[in-house]
Each structure stands twice: as structure tokens, then as C-alpha cells.
Design a protein around this motif. Sequence first.
Motif, PDB file in Angstrom:
ATOM      1  N   GLU A  41      15.430   7.432  -7.034  1.00 27.35           N
ATOM      2  CA  GLU A  41      15.237   8.648  -6.245  1.00 27.35           C
ATOM      3  C   GLU A  41      16.528   9.047  -5.537  1.00 27.35           C
ATOM      4  OE1 GLU A  41      12.781  10.723  -6.000  1.00 27.35           O
ATOM      5  OE2 GLU A  41      11.265   9.639  -7.159  1.00 27.35           O
ATOM      6  N   LEU A  42      17.276   8.050  -5.063  1.00 25.41           N
ATOM      7  CA  LEU A  42      18.538   8.344  -4.391  1.00 25.41           C
ATOM      8  C   LEU A  42      19.524   9.004  -5.358  1.00 25.41           C
ATOM      9  CD1 LEU A  42      20.449   8.208  -1.971  1.00 25.41           C
ATOM     10  CD2 LEU A  42      21.020   5.862  -2.645  1.00 25.41           C
ATOM     11  N   GLY A  43      19.596   8.500  -6.584  1.00 20.48           N
ATOM     12  CA  GLY A  43      20.483   9.094  -7.566  1.00 20.48           C
ATOM     13  C   GLY A  43      20.105  10.540  -7.871  1.00 20.48           C
ATOM     14  N   ALA A  44      18.806  10.804  -8.008  1.00 20.87           N
ATOM     15  CA  ALA A  44      18.352  12.168  -8.276  1.00 20.87           C
ATOM     16  C   ALA A  44      18.629  13.078  -7.085  1.00 20.87           C
ATOM     17  CB  ALA A  44      16.862  12.151  -8.609  1.00 20.87           C
ATOM     18  N   TYR A  45      18.432  12.541  -5.890  1.00 22.10           N
ATOM     19  CA  TYR A  45      18.693  13.290  -4.646  1.00 22.10           C
ATOM     20  C   TYR A  45      20.165  13.696  -4.558  1.00 22.10           C
ATOM     21  CZ  TYR A  45      19.373  13.353   0.550  1.00 22.10           C
ATOM     22  OH  TYR A  45      19.713  13.644   1.846  1.00 22.10           O
ATOM     23  N   LEU A  46      21.051  12.746  -4.841  1.00 20.93           N
ATOM     24  CA  LEU A  46      22.486  13.038  -4.776  1.00 20.93           C
ATOM     25  C   LEU A  46      22.892  14.046  -5.850  1.00 20.93           C
ATOM     26  CD1 LEU A  46      23.764   9.411  -4.173  1.00 20.93           C
ATOM     27  CD2 LEU A  46      23.832  11.290  -2.523  1.00 20.93           C
ATOM     28  N   ALA A  47      22.284  13.953  -7.021  1.00 20.53           N
ATOM     29  CA  ALA A  47      22.611  14.891  -8.093  1.00 20.53           C
ATOM     30  C   ALA A  47      22.226  16.317  -7.705  1.00 20.53           C
ATOM     31  CB  ALA A  47      21.900  14.480  -9.381  1.00 20.53           C
ATOM     32  N   ARG A  48      21.078  16.465  -7.053  1.00 19.67           N
ATOM     33  CA  ARG A  48      20.650  17.803  -6.611  1.00 19.67           C
ATOM     34  C   ARG A  48      21.627  18.371  -5.586  1.00 19.67           C
ATOM     35  NH1 ARG A  48      15.572  15.207  -6.777  1.00 19.67           N
ATOM     36  NH2 ARG A  48      15.566  14.809  -4.532  1.00 19.67           N
ATOM     37  N   ILE A  49      22.028  17.546  -4.644  1.00 17.39           N
ATOM     38  CA  ILE A  49      22.909  18.014  -3.573  1.00 17.39           C
ATOM     39  C   ILE A  49      24.323  18.253  -4.094  1.00 17.39           C
ATOM     40  CG2 ILE A  49      23.924  17.357  -1.349  1.00 17.39           C
ATOM     41  CD1 ILE A  49      21.271  16.020  -0.681  1.00 17.39           C
ATOM     42  N   ASP A  50      24.768  17.439  -5.038  1.00 16.46           N
ATOM     43  CA  ASP A  50      26.106  17.623  -5.612  1.00 16.46           C
ATOM     44  C   ASP A  50      26.264  19.004  -6.243  1.00 16.46           C
ATOM     45  OD1 ASP A  50      27.200  15.229  -4.854  1.00 16.46           O
ATOM     46  OD2 ASP A  50      26.815  14.216  -6.760  1.00 16.46           O
ATOM     47  N   GLY A  51      25.158  19.578  -6.704  1.00 20.86           N
ATOM     48  CA  GLY A  51      25.213  20.901  -7.296  1.00 20.86           C
ATOM     49  C   GLY A  51      25.583  21.993  -6.311  1.00 20.86           C
ATOM     50  N   LEU A  52      25.616  21.669  -5.026  1.00 17.40           N
ATOM     51  CA  LEU A  52      25.956  22.642  -3.983  1.00 17.40           C
ATOM     52  C   LEU A  52      27.303  22.338  -3.329  1.00 17.40           C
ATOM     53  CD1 LEU A  52      22.449  22.845  -2.265  1.00 17.40           C
ATOM     54  CD2 LEU A  52      23.468  24.554  -3.789  1.00 17.40           C
ATOM     55  N   LYS A  53      28.089  21.468  -3.937  1.00 16.59           N
ATOM     56  CA  LYS A  53      29.340  21.037  -3.307  1.00 16.59           C
ATOM     57  C   LYS A  53      30.286  22.192  -2.987  1.00 16.59           C
ATOM     58  CE  LYS A  53      30.264  16.175  -4.225  1.00 16.59           C
ATOM     59  NZ  LYS A  53      31.107  15.198  -4.944  1.00 16.59           N
ATOM     60  N   HIS A  90      29.995  10.924  -1.387  1.00  8.46           N
ATOM     61  CA  HIS A  90      30.020  12.109  -2.240  1.00  8.46           C
ATOM     62  C   HIS A  90      30.738  13.278  -1.568  1.00  8.46           C
ATOM     63  CE1 HIS A  90      27.111  11.272  -5.704  1.00  8.46           C
ATOM     64  NE2 HIS A  90      27.281  10.119  -5.089  1.00  8.46           N
ATOM     65  N   GLY A  91      31.321  13.024  -0.410  1.00  2.44           N
ATOM     66  CA  GLY A  91      32.151  14.035   0.228  1.00  2.44           C
ATOM     67  C   GLY A  91      31.473  14.917   1.247  1.00  2.44           C
ATOM     68  N   PHE A  92      30.232  14.590   1.635  1.00  6.10           N
ATOM     69  CA  PHE A  92      29.524  15.406   2.605  1.00  6.10           C
ATOM     70  C   PHE A  92      29.612  14.794   4.004  1.00  6.10           C
ATOM     71  CE2 PHE A  92      27.231  16.152  -1.421  1.00  6.10           C
ATOM     72  CZ  PHE A  92      27.388  17.529  -1.509  1.00  6.10           C
ATOM     73  N   LEU A  93      29.675  15.645   5.003  1.00  7.82           N
ATOM     74  CA  LEU A  93      29.462  15.191   6.365  1.00  7.82           C
ATOM     75  C   LEU A  93      27.966  14.961   6.547  1.00  7.82           C
ATOM     76  CD1 LEU A  93      31.759  17.764   8.219  1.00  7.82           C
ATOM     77  CD2 LEU A  93      32.297  15.394   7.641  1.00  7.82           C
ATOM     78  N   VAL A  94      27.619  14.011   7.413  1.00  8.83           N
ATOM     79  CA  VAL A  94      26.208  13.674   7.624  1.00  8.83           C
ATOM     80  C   VAL A  94      25.883  13.825   9.103  1.00  8.83           C
ATOM     81  CG1 VAL A  94      24.429  11.903   7.397  1.00  8.83           C
ATOM     82  CG2 VAL A  94      26.221  12.105   5.656  1.00  8.83           C
ATOM     83  N   GLN A  95      24.916  14.686   9.397  1.00  9.31           N
ATOM     84  CA  GLN A  95      24.464  14.917  10.762  1.00  9.31           C
ATOM     85  C   GLN A  95      22.934  14.847  10.765  1.00  9.31           C
ATOM     86  OE1 GLN A  95      25.707  18.649  12.514  1.00  9.31           O
ATOM     87  NE2 GLN A  95      24.439  18.336  14.333  1.00  9.31           N
TER      88      GLN A  95
END
Length: 279
Positions: A41-53, A90-95
Motif C-alpha cells: 500500500e505504501l508503494g502504491a501511495y507513493l506512486a500516486r503522489i509522485d505523479g504530482l511532483k 521522494h522529495g516532498f516536505l512533510v507537515q
Amino acid sequence: STGVMLSYTCLALLCVAAAVADGKRVLLWTTDDAAYTNSTELGAYLARIDGLKDVLDVVSPCSYYIEQTPPHRLVRKPGANNTHAALQSHGFLVQPLVGDISGGWNMSWYRSTFSSPGFAWSAADEIIQGKLEGLNFDYEPHQPGSLSDASAYGSMVSEIARLSGALLTVDFPCDGALCDLGTLVKWSEVHRMMDMSTYSGGSNKAWNQTMHAHMAAAGGPGRYGLGVCPGCSKDLTNDQIEERMEMAAAAGVQEIVFWANVDPKDSVWWNAIRKWKLA
């Protein structure tokens, strides 16, 4: 519970709360709790978010809630640290968002967090140890609060900012006076107020008036985050969505906050946000 005491080198009295960085910012709230404990699930989650980089700067997973028994401490969901680290890699800030869970949203619990010095210290420690951008507070009690609650809320968030040197944001409005915008702005050093009233559909003219009024009350574009929610505004046409982001650009909005998750059906929204960011 976080259960960790602060251990960092700067003296608390010398830590200055970080200002929001110059330039436009896009924050995405996510509620994919399965990603915390399941590697697939984590891999799928990151793949979805990576599409918005190309447009997304900050991810705000709903990682924290208030303990349901006294002393109502800050609780981190199991596996949240792993998800935060993965997003950062993956290069995102986390808040992360500090909210609640089923059976929560209790005003008396929130008052306990306002009056407990330990709560502010534990929240600051989470930020520092996790190398987080900050925290986003989303207290939405099911019981009415008072203006004195709002001032205590703002003071608590300000203390976390002072202790951590990080970015603290608060969502508004909520039932009752707890999230009273004027009080929170007057009695706190909250860096940015995140507007959930702009989630709605309906008339773009009325929406634009609300955005301008709330931005002014928050202290201007630098202290205001414009909330959008495709699931809350399904009546809008593609042209209306684009017009809203054009209105946001014209108003000088510096942050878009998106509720919630990544859905291919929301591509019109993301394309409009891209245009806003480039404007």
C-alpha cells in the motif's frame, strides 16, 4: 504516545518560528492509513503522489490524534514515521495533520492539550526528531468552544512553533468559537490559517467574496491557505474550477491546500492549480 523528550541543541528561548517560504506552495492532505503498515500500500501511495511532483510541495498525512484517556497526549499512528521518511525520500516536505479518530472531537480533551506544557513539548519533539516541515492542526470539536478556548488554542500552537522553529498551521472554521479566525490571529503566531469554508460549490462570485474576506482577516496572503475539496464541490464545471484558480491568482493567494488524496477524477483541479502556481 510519542513518549520522547526534546533533545536538540538550540536553546528554546532563542528558537524563532520559521516563516513560510517565499513563493507559492501546494499542500495535499492524505488519509491513506493502510500505507502506514503495509509495504504494498505504501508503494502504491507513493506512486500516486509522485505523479504530482511537478506541482505538489508538501504532503500532510493524517498521522496524529489526541489520546482518548487522560492526560490526552499526542499520539502518532503506528507506522507513520516510516511513511513520513518515505515521502521525504521522494522529495516532498512533510507537515502531518493533528486531528482525531472516531469517538473523538471532544472539546474537553482539546482543553487538556491547551493547558498541558507537556503536549507542546511532545509536539515540538515530533517535528524535530522527524525532520518535519511542521504540523497542521485540525481541531473540529463536536461541542461548542468559546473565544477563550480560541485564544488558548492559538497560544498552544504558538508555543509549539517557538519550541520547534517550524511551520504551524491551523484549519478553520469549525463548530463554535474554537476556530474563530479573528481570535486565533490576534492571540497567536500561527503562521498560516487554512480555509475550509472555500471547499464549497455554488456561485463563484460568493466564493470569491469569502476568499477575499477571510484572507484579509487572516492577515493577508502570507498568512492564508486556500482550501479546495473536489468531493465537496462536485457541482462545479471545468470552467468554474479554472475561474476559481484564476481568482486565487488575482487575489495573491500563496498556498492551495487540497482535501484529500489523489484521484484521477480530480485532474481538472490539478491542471488549474498548475496554472495558478505558474501565474
